[in-house]
Structures are given as structure tokens and as C-alpha cells.
Design an enzyme around this catalytic site. Structure first.
Site, mmCIF file in Angstrom:
data_model
loop_
_atom_site.group_PDB
_atom_site.id
_atom_site.type_symbol
_atom_site.label_atom_id
_atom_site.label_comp_id
_atom_site.label_asym_id
_atom_site.label_seq_id
_atom_site.Cartn_x
_atom_site.Cartn_y
_atom_site.Cartn_z
ATOM 1 N N GLN A 135 -11.765 10.416 -3.063
ATOM 2 C CA GLN A 135 -11.855 11.272 -1.872
ATOM 3 C C GLN A 135 -13.234 11.165 -1.226
ATOM 4 O OE1 GLN A 135 -9.068 12.711 -0.833
ATOM 5 N NE2 GLN A 135 -8.035 12.030 -2.696
ATOM 6 N N THR A 191 -2.653 19.551 -3.074
ATOM 7 C CA THR A 191 -3.428 19.570 -4.310
ATOM 8 C C THR A 191 -4.655 20.467 -4.172
ATOM 9 O OG1 THR A 191 -2.685 17.334 -4.805
ATOM 10 C CG2 THR A 191 -4.572 18.135 -6.028
ATOM 11 N N TYR A 202 -5.214 13.569 -9.757
ATOM 12 C CA TYR A 202 -4.099 12.979 -9.025
ATOM 13 C C TYR A 202 -4.263 13.139 -7.521
ATOM 14 C CZ TYR A 202 -1.640 17.634 -9.603
ATOM 15 O OH TYR A 202 -1.270 18.947 -9.636
ATOM 16 N N GLU A 203 -3.487 12.345 -6.803
ATOM 17 C CA GLU A 203 -3.629 12.191 -5.341
ATOM 18 C C GLU A 203 -4.995 11.637 -4.947
ATOM 19 O OE1 GLU A 203 -0.883 12.316 -4.169
ATOM 20 O OE2 GLU A 203 0.117 13.584 -5.628
ATOM 21 N N GLY A 204 -5.590 10.877 -5.842
ATOM 22 C CA GLY A 204 -6.909 10.300 -5.584
ATOM 23 C C GLY A 204 -7.988 11.141 -6.214
#
Length: 599
Positions: A446, A298, A439-441
Site C-alpha cells: 500500500q 479491509t 491481505y489485499e496488499g
């Protein structure tokens, strides 16, 4: 953006001249990954990105995915492009030979994934999700699972997904409700609904392998009670042959701001056949392989958007004429000067350029670390690389995607009103890359991962490992007097980074909200300092090339000039971040929630 060009030269600068990838590959046992082979592969990847993917980017956005009773049809040309991708052997590059792969390094395939995403973000998501699926199976699958599923994924005839999120739980996976009931034959029956599943249904591959988080009946509450399962769209027999349709169905696809050519699906599992991966109740640990790969991927998507926005804005600024330069006419044969002569346009272009090249160095450095964790024979080197990667992965994911919001916005701004018009492609880049911070956190997730879990959780050890590398490098270039000012600035920031971390730890011991209040600003500070470190290294390499009598003087001079811009105008952004961090949590938390809106 149909005139996208793969940034081969800059990628080779980072891999070969900055990080010594040819020697790196040889040391890890990739004897075939010579400079000649890498350049040949890059050339073919560039052709694929420029001639196959870029031309269907705008049309894919316009057409979008079509949904009809569980069936998803991708935009015109997507399926054909995927076939060319498979025929070219691209899915198998970095996977083991015993499963049909080519046995080449992770960093080689991932550096080119940037180009594919820059040419066509939506399309690149389909094969991109498969890579994390394959890594999870490689790390935690049984030999039987690898034989049945991994070979087809490596071949590219099957694709993969990751199924985490449910409507009631976004990043809080401890709340998930998907259930997996044991069956008599040792498999499971999985029931539940997952949302926001990228590439969850499409017409590009023969089968889709869903990697799904779910709970066993006796699982403990929270994240400790999550298991991981393989759930194929089509059931397969022991030889890996497709049999009948599994009870997995796409319930709908999302209508989105961007990445419209990528199917974002609601997936319903109705007592679907499922196979456990790894140990029961250890699914989240297994999924971290997938999630960490996806976080780097990402970040690379953010980098690719920065590259594409810079290319578009630069070409337009060199061609578009408006007004005369304040310092004198630059285009006497025309009615106005090209807008690239105006300082504010240069501010935007140089911001894009500085982030484009600095962020690429950070991303490729992390790819090199992944190579080491996967293939180095030295336990010590692996452990060192894992420590650095643990620290840098949330920075790569969040910093590269947050700065992409700025660079794609500048892509529109340089065009003026034309940037808001579809046919130029700038507004699509801004829409497509907006999701990358989510997305992906999210960036906040993060940031908490970096500050609370990685740094405070390791009692500062992970931060010390990386900052020691920076300080050691600065010590080695003290004799290069022309770089002392920049080197001193980096060392000063490292000292501040360490002290600030210590201070946050003390305040958080009294009030845990201090961690959350500081976290995003702390992550962005970390990003600017880390990229500054790589700009220092790039500047030193560029000057050495000039001193050695290179024929590419303009290329290396541009590196030095961009480094100056970064240190003068970009690294100084840390001042406002420090001020915000030092202000503490009270200004965020003192207002009662019911008082936020006063009419």
C-alpha cells in the site's frame, strides 16, 4: 465479544453532522434515503450485529471451520445467521433495482458493514467478499453475465470470491501461472491452483462465484497478460439455473492465527468451465474495481476491531479496581479505585478513542467519495472524487489496519493478565485483526502504491488535490480563534508533507531505493495528518453544537477533549516519522544480505 454495541451515535455524528449525508444523498438522487429511513435501517442493523452476530463470535472462533474431502462446514450458527442476513435484505442494499437491489447508496451499506465486522469479523467476511464480486460484474460484466450471476449475488443466495494469489506469487501477480484455454463454444477451460481464498468454500449459499485471474495461451508476460474469468462452483444454464458441479474443488483450508470461523481455502481448478469478463489481457484492470473495494473494506475491518477493543477496554477500566489514584481517593467506598483513574490506562483508552473516531471519519469520507464516483451527474465532481479516492484508498487500508494493531494490543493491556485469557475476547480481537495488514496488499505494498504509483506517478497532482481541500478548509475557520493552534498545526504539516514529497522525489531520481525506504513511514505520516484534518473539522462542529445550546453537551465536550488529546499526543508522532524518512535508504541497504545473521 458478546456485549458489542453498534456505534450508532458516533456514525450519525460523522455522516449527518460532519459530512451532511442527508443533503449528499438527495443531491445524488437518493430521494428515499431520508434521515428517518437511515436511522431505521441503522437500528435494525444494530440489532442484527448485537443479537445475532456477536453471540456466535467467540464460539465461532473456538469451533472454527471443519474440512472433510473438499467440503467446508462453518461454525455453529453461521449458516443460520447468513439466512437471517439474506432474509433481511442486507446483501441487496446498495445494488441496482434492475438486478433485484434496493438502489441505496454504497456508503449506507458499508458504514454498517463496520458494525457487522466489529460484532463478528469471521462471519462478516463471507458476505463482504460478495460485495466486491458484485461491483466487478456491475462494472465489467456483459448484460447476460449480470442477468445470470449478478441477480443471484444481489439476492444473497449465491456468494462471491476473488481468486488472485498462487503459492509462488503473493502480491507479484505478474508471476501467476493459472491458464485458461479457449473452448469451442466461446467459453474457457481454466486450470490451476489459487491459495488464501477467503470464503472459497462453505455451506452458507447455494453457489459460489469465483472471480479468477488467469492467463490465455498467447498472453504476454507479466501483468499485461492477465485476464479475468467467472468460474462458478456449480455450472449454470442460460437462465441462471444450477446444473452440474464444475471441476472446482477446495483442496484444504488453512489453520490460522485468527479469523478461524472464516474459511481460507486452497482452490483447485481442473479444466473448470470459465467465462471471460472484459477484454482479454485486461483482467488486472477489471480486478482493480474488486481490489479497491476490498482495500476500503479491509480498512473498515481494522476500524471495527478498534471499536470493539475500545468498548471492551473501557467497560473493564470503569469496573476493575486496582490501587488508589495518585491524586487522591476516587472510590472511598471501595478498597481501590477503578483503573480508569490512572493516567497510563487513560493514555491507552484515549489512543483507542482518538483512532476509533478519527479513523471512522476518514473511512466514511472515502465512502462518500465512492458514492460520488458511482452516482454524481457532474463529470468534474466525479473526477475530483476519483482523484481523492485514488490517494486515500491505500491510506485507509494501511493506516486503519496498522493502528488497529495498536488499539487491539491496548485492549489486551488494559485488562492486564486477563486480556490474555480467551473468555474476555480481547486476545481474539488481536488475533483476528492481525491479518488485516497483510491481505489485499500488505502495508508495504500500500505504501509503495501511495508514494510511487499515486503521488510520484501523478507528479504530485493527486496529493495537491487533497491538500488543497485541507488548506481551503483551514482558511475558512481563521475567524475561530480557539482553533487557530490546531488549524496552524495542520497547515504546517501539509506544507511539510508537500516539501517532504518533493525531497523524496529528488533523492529517488538518483536512487530508486529511496522510495521504498521512505514509503511506510510516509504513509503513516499521511495517515496521521489526514486524520488530524478530520479531527479539526469534528472539533469545529462539536463547538458549534455547544454554542447552539445542544442538550448533548457531554457528547460534544468529549469530542473536543479527544481532539485535544489527538493534537497533543497523536499528531506529534509525525516527528519520529519525518526523522526516519530523512535518514534515507543507506541504513537499510548497506548490509549485505548474507551478513544479516552473525550467530
Amino acid at each position: 465479544m458478546q456485549n458489542f454495541k453498534a456505534p450508532q451515535r458516533d456514525t450519525l455524528f460523522v455522516t449527518n453532522e460532519l459530512f451532511g449525508f442527508e443533503a449528499h444523498y438527495q443531491r445524488l438522487g437518493f430521494e428515499d434515503a431520508t434521515d428517518d429511513l437511515v436511522r431505521a435501517i441503522y437500528a435494525e442493523a444494530a440489532k442484527f450485529a448485537e443479537n445475532v452476530l456477536a453471540p456466535i463470535n467467540a464460539s465461532g472462533d473456538e469451533e472454527g471451520c471443519q474440512f472433510n474431502d473438499g467440503v467446508v462446514t462453518t461454525p455453529t450458527g453461521f449458516k443460520e445467521a447468513y439466512k437471517q442476513y439474506v432474509d433481511g435484505g442486507w446483501p441487496s442494499m446498495s445494488h441496482p433495482v434492475e438486478y433485484g437491489g434496493q438502489g441505496l447508496p454504497y456508503s449506507l451499506s458499508t458504514s454498517m458493514a463496520e458494525w457487522f465486522s466489529g460484532a463478528n469479523h469471521s462471519w462478516a467476511m463471507y458476505p463482504g467478499l460478495s460485495q466486491g464480486c458484485m461491483e466487478t460484474l456491475k462494472a465489467h460484466g456483459t448484460e447476460e453475465q449480470k442477468k445470470i450471476y449478478l441477480e443471484k449475488l444481489v439476492e444473497g443466495s449465491w456468494t462471491g470470491t476473488m481468486c488472485l494469489t498462487e503459492s509462488h506469487c503473493g502480491s507479484d501477480l505478474g508471476m501467476l501461472k493459472c491458464k485458461a484455454e479457449p473452448a469451442e463454444d466461446g467459453t474457457y477451460k481454466l486450470t490451476g491452483t489459487k491459495i488464501f481464498i477467503s470464503a472459497g468454500e462453505h455451506d452458507m449459499s447455494d453457489n459460489i462465484v469465483h472471480i479468477v485471474l488467469a492467463r490465455l495461451p498467447d498472453a504476454p508476460a507479466g501483468t499485461r497478460g492477465i485476464s479475468l474469468f467467472i468460474v462458478p462452483k456449480f455450472n449454470v444454464d442460460a437462465s441462471g439455473n444450477i446444473t452440474d458441479r464444475n471441476t472446482v474443488k477446495c483442496g484444504s483450508i488453512e489453520h490460522k492465527m485468527g479469523i478461524k470461523g472464516s474459511a481460507t481455502c486452497v482452490i483447485n481448478f481442473d479444466s473448470a468451465n470459465a467465462i471471460l469478463i472484459g477484454e482479454p489481457n485486461r483482467g488486472l484492470n477489471c480486478m482493480f474495481v474488486f481490489m479497491n473495494m476490498a482495500r476500503i473494506g479491509t480498512g473498515v475491518e481494522g476500524l471495527s476491531a478498534t471499536e470493539a477493543a475500545f468498548q471492551g477496554a473501557l467497560a473493564y477500566a470503569q469496573d476493575r479496581t486496582q490501587f488508589r489514584s495518585m491524586s487522591g481517593v476516587k472510590n472511598p467506598d471501595g478498597p481501590a479505585d477503578p483503573i480508569i483513574v490512572h493516567p497510563d490506562v487513560r493514555r491507552m483508552l484515549l489512543t483507542q478513542k482518538a483512532l476509533r473516531e478519527g479513523n471512522r471519519a476518514l473511512a466514511i469520507y472515502c465512502m462518500q467519495l465512492v458514492d460520488i464516483t458511482q452516482h454524481d451527474q457532474s463529470v468534474e465532481e466525479k473526477k475530483l472524487a476519483e482523484s481523492k479516492l485514488a490517494l486515500l484508498t491505500p491510506i485507509v487500508k494501511a493506516f486503519l489496519t496498522e493502528t488497529a494493531q495498536e488499539t487491539t494490543s491496548y485492549g489486551m493491556q488494559v485488562f492486564g493478565g486477563h486480556g490474555y485469557i480467551k473468555e474476555w475476547g480481547m486476545e481474539q480481537l488481536a488475533r483476528d485483526t492481525r491479518i488485516c495488514t497483510m491481505y489485499e496488499g500488505t502495508t508495504g505494498i500500500q505504501a509503495i502504491d501511495l508514494l510511487a504509483r499515486k503521488i510520484m506517478g501523478s507528479k504530485g497532482e493527486l496529493l495537491n488535490v487533497f491538500t488543497s481541500e485541507i488548506k481551503s478548509y483551514c482558511a475558512t475557520i481563521r475567524d475561530k480563534k480557539q482553533f487557530n493552534h490546531w488549524s496552524n498545526a495542520i497547515e504546517s504539516h501539509v506544507d511539510e508533507w508537500l516539501q517532504m514529497t518533493h525531497d523524496i522525489g529528488l533523492t529517488a531520481a538518483k536512487n530508486p531505493d529511496e522510495l521504498g525506504a521512505a514509503s511506510v513511514d510516509y504513509l503513516m505520516y499521511s495517515g496521521y495528518v489526514t486524520v488530524g484534518y478530520f479531527w479539526l473539522k469534528m472539533a469545529v462542529v462539536a463547538q458549534q453544537k455547544i454554542d447552539d445550546g445542544t442538550s448533548e453537551v457531554d457528547f460534544y465536550n468529549a469530542k473536543l477533549q479527544t481532539a485535544k488529546f489527538y493534537f497533543d499526543r497523536m499528531l506529534t508522532r509525525t516527528r519520529s516519522l519525518v526523522s526516519a524518512i530523512n535518514s534515507g535508504s543507506e541504513n537499510l541497504m548497506q548490509m549485505d544480505a548474507e551478513h544479516f545473521y552473525q550467530g
